[in-house]
Design a protein around this motif. Sequence first.
Motif, short mmCIF file in Angstrom:
data_model
loop_
_atom_site.label_atom_id
_atom_site.label_comp_id
_atom_site.label_asym_id
_atom_site.label_seq_id
_atom_site.Cartn_x
_atom_site.Cartn_y
_atom_site.Cartn_z
N ASP A 32 -2.86 5.35 1.01
CA ASP A 32 -3.92 4.33 1.00
C ASP A 32 -4.40 4.00 2.41
O ASP A 32 -5.56 3.61 2.60
N VAL A 33 -3.51 4.11 3.39
CA VAL A 33 -3.84 3.66 4.74
C VAL A 33 -3.99 4.80 5.75
O VAL A 33 -4.51 4.58 6.84
N TYR B 118 0.83 -1.20 0.00
CA TYR B 118 0.00 0.00 0.00
C TYR B 118 0.87 1.25 0.00
O TYR B 118 1.92 1.30 0.65
N TYR C 189 -7.18 5.26 7.61
CA TYR C 189 -7.52 4.21 8.57
C TYR C 189 -6.77 4.36 9.89
O TYR C 189 -6.94 3.55 10.80
N ALA D 190 -3.12 0.56 10.92
CA ALA D 190 -4.07 1.03 9.90
C ALA D 190 -4.09 0.08 8.71
O ALA D 190 -5.15 -0.15 8.10
N THR D 191 -2.94 -0.47 8.38
CA THR D 191 -2.88 -1.45 7.28
C THR D 191 -3.67 -2.70 7.64
O THR D 191 -4.36 -3.27 6.79
N GLU E 210 -6.23 -2.74 9.59
CA GLU E 210 -7.64 -2.34 9.51
C GLU E 210 -8.12 -2.39 8.06
O GLU E 210 -9.19 -2.91 7.76
N ARG E 211 -7.34 -1.82 7.16
CA ARG E 211 -7.74 -1.82 5.76
C ARG E 211 -7.75 -3.24 5.18
O ARG E 211 -8.67 -3.63 4.46
N GLU F 55 -10.82 -5.12 6.29
CA GLU F 55 -12.00 -4.69 5.52
C GLU F 55 -12.02 -5.37 4.15
O GLU F 55 -13.07 -5.89 3.72
N GLU F 56 -10.90 -5.39 3.47
CA GLU F 56 -10.83 -6.01 2.15
C GLU F 56 -11.07 -7.51 2.22
O GLU F 56 -11.72 -8.09 1.34
N THR G 122 1.04 -7.55 9.01
CA THR G 122 1.24 -6.28 8.33
C THR G 122 2.49 -5.62 8.88
O THR G 122 2.89 -5.87 10.02
N ILE H 8 -15.02 4.38 8.49
CA ILE H 8 -13.78 3.99 9.16
C ILE H 8 -13.93 4.11 10.67
O ILE H 8 -13.44 3.26 11.42
#
Length: 260
Positions: free
Chosen positions: A9-10, A5, A13, A137-138, A140-141, A144-145, A107, A161
Amino acid sequence: MILTYDISDVVPYINWAYFYFAWQLKGEAEQQHIKREAEHFLANIQGRYHTHALFLLETVHSEGDDIVLDDRGHCLPMLRQQTAGSDFLCLADFVAPLASKMGLFATSVDAGMESDFDDDPYQKMMAQLLADRLAEATAERLHEEVRKHYWGYAKDEHLSIREMQQEHFQGIRPAVGYPSLPDASLNFLLDRLLDLRQIGITLTEHGAMRPHASVSGLMLSHPQAHYFAVGKIGDDQLQDYARRRQMPVEELRKFLIANL
């Protein structure tokens, strides 16, 4: 699956509350000031550093307090609450005894974020604290994905978020070293399964990850799954856990000292 990312991108988040706590800032004016400086710092390192995620979806089932990976013959032993007044929970309770699914993840950030600012104490502090937040935050993202796409058990999820940070989603992602999954030596098992070096993570002899700004753990989808603290365990469970981990009791005692 390996994902990389951009910082941008993060950033959305990031849970800024933990960033403020790390700086020990309680006043709103102070918090907003440090956030502006952090955002400026992040904008300046955009493109220079990245964050990374590693994810594996496995078919699993539970056997007592163990989570068994059906296709690999590996077993992830879990710990159970056993203090009076607890609900006597174990993460294996949230995995079906028949075929189920579970995610394994890690992550991290580019290691340079923890070493490239040594000449400036303030910048070094800013970089290290933001690296921690970016790794979280990574996660978290990524989660979600995974929920919406890669695993897809929550395809219709529509959460802000902030709602994600308040854990309004289905399932949990207990991280190694946290109260539900306190044994840091589990990182050695995750390393065998994920090959953490693929995203630049190495382990110390104590199971700690390098870069320090790294997160590893499990993803569980059970609708009733929730976080809990294992808390104190007795010698009976330590002995049983050591048997299931196939490790000497005294070695495991070092990893679980806070729970004994």
